[in-house]
Design an enzyme around this catalytic site. Structure first.
Site, mmCIF file in Angstrom:
data_model
loop_
_atom_site.group_PDB
_atom_site.id
_atom_site.type_symbol
_atom_site.label_atom_id
_atom_site.label_comp_id
_atom_site.label_asym_id
_atom_site.label_seq_id
_atom_site.Cartn_x
_atom_site.Cartn_y
_atom_site.Cartn_z
ATOM 1 N N HIS A 72 14.274 24.998 11.172
ATOM 2 C CA HIS A 72 13.272 24.048 11.679
ATOM 3 C C HIS A 72 13.967 22.887 12.371
ATOM 4 O O HIS A 72 14.877 22.282 11.812
ATOM 5 C CB HIS A 72 12.407 23.517 10.529
ATOM 6 N N TYR A 200 3.838 16.284 6.542
ATOM 7 C CA TYR A 200 3.704 15.341 5.417
ATOM 8 C C TYR A 200 2.547 14.410 5.764
ATOM 9 O O TYR A 200 2.585 13.738 6.788
ATOM 10 C CB TYR A 200 4.977 14.506 5.261
ATOM 11 N N PRO A 292 10.198 14.946 -5.000
ATOM 12 C CA PRO A 292 10.436 16.003 -3.998
ATOM 13 C C PRO A 292 10.043 15.614 -2.574
ATOM 14 O O PRO A 292 10.260 16.363 -1.650
ATOM 15 C CB PRO A 292 9.611 17.172 -4.511
ATOM 16 N N LYS A 296 15.161 16.614 -1.466
ATOM 17 C CA LYS A 296 16.563 16.339 -1.771
ATOM 18 C C LYS A 296 17.071 16.992 -3.054
ATOM 19 O O LYS A 296 18.274 17.143 -3.243
ATOM 20 C CB LYS A 296 16.770 14.814 -1.895
ATOM 21 N N TYR A 384 16.825 13.014 6.391
ATOM 22 C CA TYR A 384 16.101 14.240 6.009
ATOM 23 C C TYR A 384 17.001 15.480 6.153
ATOM 24 O O TYR A 384 16.992 16.365 5.304
ATOM 25 C CB TYR A 384 14.852 14.406 6.881
HETATM 26 P P1 FAS Z 1 17.824 23.408 -12.679
HETATM 27 O O1 FAS Z 1 16.884 22.655 -13.567
HETATM 28 O O2 FAS Z 1 17.301 24.191 -11.533
HETATM 29 O O3 FAS Z 1 18.654 24.465 -13.557
HETATM 30 C C1 FAS Z 1 19.125 24.107 -14.836
HETATM 31 C C2 FAS Z 1 19.268 25.396 -15.647
HETATM 32 O O4 FAS Z 1 19.843 25.056 -16.919
HETATM 33 C C3 FAS Z 1 17.914 26.042 -15.929
HETATM 34 O O5 FAS Z 1 17.933 27.404 -15.565
HETATM 35 C C4 FAS Z 1 17.728 25.852 -17.442
HETATM 36 O O6 FAS Z 1 17.049 26.952 -18.034
HETATM 37 C C5 FAS Z 1 19.166 25.774 -17.931
HETATM 38 N N1 FAS Z 1 19.298 25.033 -19.190
HETATM 39 C C6 FAS Z 1 18.653 23.903 -19.564
HETATM 40 N N2 FAS Z 1 19.045 23.535 -20.813
HETATM 41 C C7 FAS Z 1 19.965 24.463 -21.220
HETATM 42 C C8 FAS Z 1 20.719 24.645 -22.401
HETATM 43 N N3 FAS Z 1 20.607 23.799 -23.424
HETATM 44 N N4 FAS Z 1 21.552 25.713 -22.486
HETATM 45 C C9 FAS Z 1 21.673 26.578 -21.432
HETATM 46 N N5 FAS Z 1 20.977 26.462 -20.288
HETATM 47 C C10 FAS Z 1 20.130 25.414 -20.184
HETATM 48 N N6 FAS Z 1 13.430 19.919 -5.247
HETATM 49 C C11 FAS Z 1 13.202 19.931 -3.913
HETATM 50 O O7 FAS Z 1 14.130 19.673 -3.138
HETATM 51 N N7 FAS Z 1 11.941 20.238 -3.421
HETATM 52 C C12 FAS Z 1 10.897 20.560 -4.265
HETATM 53 O O8 FAS Z 1 9.799 20.842 -3.817
HETATM 54 C C13 FAS Z 1 11.100 20.576 -5.652
HETATM 55 N N8 FAS Z 1 10.087 20.909 -6.517
HETATM 56 C C14 FAS Z 1 10.326 20.877 -7.879
HETATM 57 C C15 FAS Z 1 9.322 21.221 -8.813
HETATM 58 C C16 FAS Z 1 9.572 21.173 -10.197
HETATM 59 C C17 FAS Z 1 8.463 21.537 -11.178
HETATM 60 C C18 FAS Z 1 10.834 20.771 -10.664
HETATM 61 C C19 FAS Z 1 11.111 20.678 -12.159
HETATM 62 C C20 FAS Z 1 11.841 20.453 -9.760
HETATM 63 C C21 FAS Z 1 11.588 20.516 -8.362
HETATM 64 N N9 FAS Z 1 12.592 20.219 -7.428
HETATM 65 C C22 FAS Z 1 12.393 20.230 -6.097
HETATM 66 C C23 FAS Z 1 13.896 19.882 -7.864
HETATM 67 C C24 FAS Z 1 14.624 21.154 -8.173
HETATM 68 O O9 FAS Z 1 14.610 21.994 -7.065
HETATM 69 C C25 FAS Z 1 15.992 20.767 -8.675
HETATM 70 O O10 FAS Z 1 16.547 19.733 -7.879
HETATM 71 C C26 FAS Z 1 16.948 21.916 -8.721
HETATM 72 O O11 FAS Z 1 16.374 22.944 -9.486
HETATM 73 C C27 FAS Z 1 18.241 21.382 -9.353
HETATM 74 O O12 FAS Z 1 19.045 22.460 -9.660
HETATM 75 P P2 FAS Z 1 19.943 22.411 -10.987
HETATM 76 O O13 FAS Z 1 20.662 21.123 -11.045
HETATM 77 O O14 FAS Z 1 20.693 23.696 -10.971
HETATM 78 O O15 FAS Z 1 18.912 22.354 -12.214
HETATM 79 C C1 PHB Z 2 8.445 22.978 -0.567
HETATM 80 O O1 PHB Z 2 8.262 23.782 0.378
HETATM 81 O O2 PHB Z 2 8.325 23.310 -1.769
HETATM 82 C C2 PHB Z 2 8.798 21.547 -0.254
HETATM 83 C C3 PHB Z 2 9.184 21.227 1.032
HETATM 84 C C4 PHB Z 2 9.522 19.901 1.320
HETATM 85 C C5 PHB Z 2 9.440 18.941 0.324
HETATM 86 C C6 PHB Z 2 9.045 19.288 -0.966
HETATM 87 C C7 PHB Z 2 8.720 20.601 -1.257
HETATM 88 O O3 PHB Z 2 9.746 17.649 0.607
#
Ligand code: FAS
Ligand code: PHB
Length: 389
Positions: A72, A200, A292, A296, A384
């Site tokens: 994009h 957005y 989100p 980032k 961004y």
């Molecule tokens: P993660 O949380 O992805 O991974 C951590 C891992 O550690 C998990 O698999 C967990 O099961 C494991 N773990 C936890 N405790 C443990 C333990 N005690 N023992 C062993 N394993 C354990 N970011 C965006 O950029 N855009 C978005 O739209 C967006 N939407 C999101 C929606 C939700 C509901 C959430 C919670 C986050 C969202 N995020 C978004 C942020 C998300 O993408 C995170 O930044 C990303 O998953 C970070 O990756 P990790 O640091 O690997 O953590």
């Molecule tokens: C998504 O596609 O999940 C998404 C994209 C951009 C954002 C947040 C979420 O800033």
């Protein structure tokens, strides 16, 4: 059992760190408390910064991303029905890649499985020990059997609710937090996206985001109050609300359908300092959380582990500790700039219960300044698409 680097968490952060280290000949073991399917079932991020794309290429897992991902050149901001497109390629010569976190995680899992590197899924009761000395270890239970993994380093890639940060002694950390008074209700639907790029939208009724995963799968969000229950939102109610928050042309073009996933995520800004404790390092959501709005979260996890992998490889290959000694300061410098951008995007695009008429005019002025100023537009574009590592 022994390894060089014990990685806690098989999310994108832990898996990417594992790939980068294994490719450099540094052995790792990943301990994940959930099953592979459970990790893949979490629907999260969708936008990759150019730096993240380059890291995934460096990790050797970029093929499917380049084949299926969508490059994009820009995004649109819509304020009370008025849209403005920010052309990143024209403004600063950079782009973003739309490719879901689920796909990134799957590509990393498949590469790791193919390499034979050890990943212990459904590892229970993970605990970390002696990371203040030079003989750290990780203990866990698998199928009822207790294990101890001796290692040189522990990487806490276990997310916001993980065990790594929680294992630090009181007072070891300084934390900073801002909890937002709303959440995002998101749905996934197998219908074509409403537009070629992300939209957005700010509206008096609340924020909305039109995103996508592919030319046939779309992702939409609407801001909801914190105490909202997802069960109270039928698909029809969601589509009606989304139409009310975007411009008329977008509302008319919307292709609706039955959601295949629907959930509410809370929004918070959070940073823990520092990120290194002897032989333990924190990375990704274990270290920080962003709302989100700035896309980032996933990208910060990638840039954190890119720096950590470089530091650990330098330790093993060049026998230098400079990288691991500088890890926390280097990562936090970039994290705080991403925190700022994510907070700023959230502040201008959402409706806050305590914003008065003056505050709403300030939000409108931000939009008018952005769309009227090359300098302001370039600033949005460089943040961004991702600041340099
Ligand atoms: P993660 O949380 O992805 O991974 C951590 C891992 O550690 C998990 O698999 C967990 O099961 C494991 N773990 C936890 N405790 C443990 C333990 N005690 N023992 C062993 N394993 C354990 N970011 C965006 O950029 N855009 C978005 O739209 C967006 N939407 C999101 C929606 C939700 C509901 C959430 C919670 C986050 C969202 N995020 C978004 C942020 C998300 O993408 C995170 O930044 C990303 O998953 C970070 O990756 P990790 O640091 O690997 O953590
Ligand atoms: C998504 O596609 O999940 C998404 C994209 C951009 C954002 C947040 C979420 O800033």
């Amino acid at each position: 059992m022994r390894t060089k680097v014990a990685i806690i968490g098989a999310g994108p952060g832990g898996l990417l760190l594992g790939r980068l280290l294994e490719n450099a000949g540094v052995e790792t073991v990943i301990l994940e408390r959930r099953s592979q399917d459970y990790v893949l079932g979490r629907i999260r991020a969708g936008v990759l910064e150019q730096g993240t794309v380059e890291l995934l290429d460096k990790a050797g897992v970029g093929e499917k991303m380049h084949a299926e991902g969508l490059v994009h050149d820009g995004v649109e901001l819509c304020f009370d029905g008025e849209k403005h497109r920010f052309d990143f390629r024209e403004l600063i010569g950079r782009t973003v890649m739309v490719y879901g976190q689920t796909e990134v995680t799957r590509d990393l899992m498949q590469a790791r499985d193919a390499s034979g590197a050890a990943t212990i899924y459904e590892a229970e009761n993970v605990s970390i020990h002696d990371f203040g000395g030079d003989k750290p270890s990780v203990r866990y239970t698998k199928d009822g059997v207790e294990h101890e993994l001796a290692c040189d380093f522990i990487a806490g890639c276990d997310g916001y609710h993980g065990v790594a940060r929680a294992s630090l002694p009181d007072g070891a950390l300084k934390t900073f937090e801002r909890v937002y008074p709303f959440g995002w209700l998101g749905i996934l639907v197998d219908k074509p996206p409403v537009a070629d790029e992300l939209i957005y939208a700010h509206h008096a009724r609340g924020f909305a985001l039109c995103s996508m995963r592919s030319p046939t799968r779309s992702r939409y969000y609407v801001q909801v109050p914190l105490d909202e229950k997802v069960e109270e939102w039928s698909d029809d109610r969601f589509w009606d609300e989304l139409r009310r928050r975007v411009d008329e042309e977008t509302a008319d073009r919307l292709v609706t359908g039955q959601s295949i996933e629907k959930s509410i995520a809370p929004l918070r800004s959070f940073v823990a300092e520092p990120l290194r404790f002897g032989r333990l390092f924190l990375a990704g959501d274990a270290a920080h959380i962003v709302p989100p709005t700035g896309a980032k979260g996933l990208n910060l996890a990638a840039s954190d582990v890119g720096v950590l992998a470089e530091a650990l490889i330098e330790f093993y290959i060049e026998r230098s500790s400079a990288g691991i000694d500088g890890y926390s300061a280097r990562v936090l410098s970039r994290v705080w700039k991403a925190e700022r951008f994510s907070w700023w995007m959230t502040s201008i695009l959402h409706t806050f219960p305590d914003t008065d008429a003056f505050g709403r005019r300030m939000q409108r002025a931000e939009f008018d300044y952005l769309r009227g100023s090359q300098a302001a537009s370039r600033s949005l574009a460089e943040n961004y698409t991702g600041l340099p590592f």
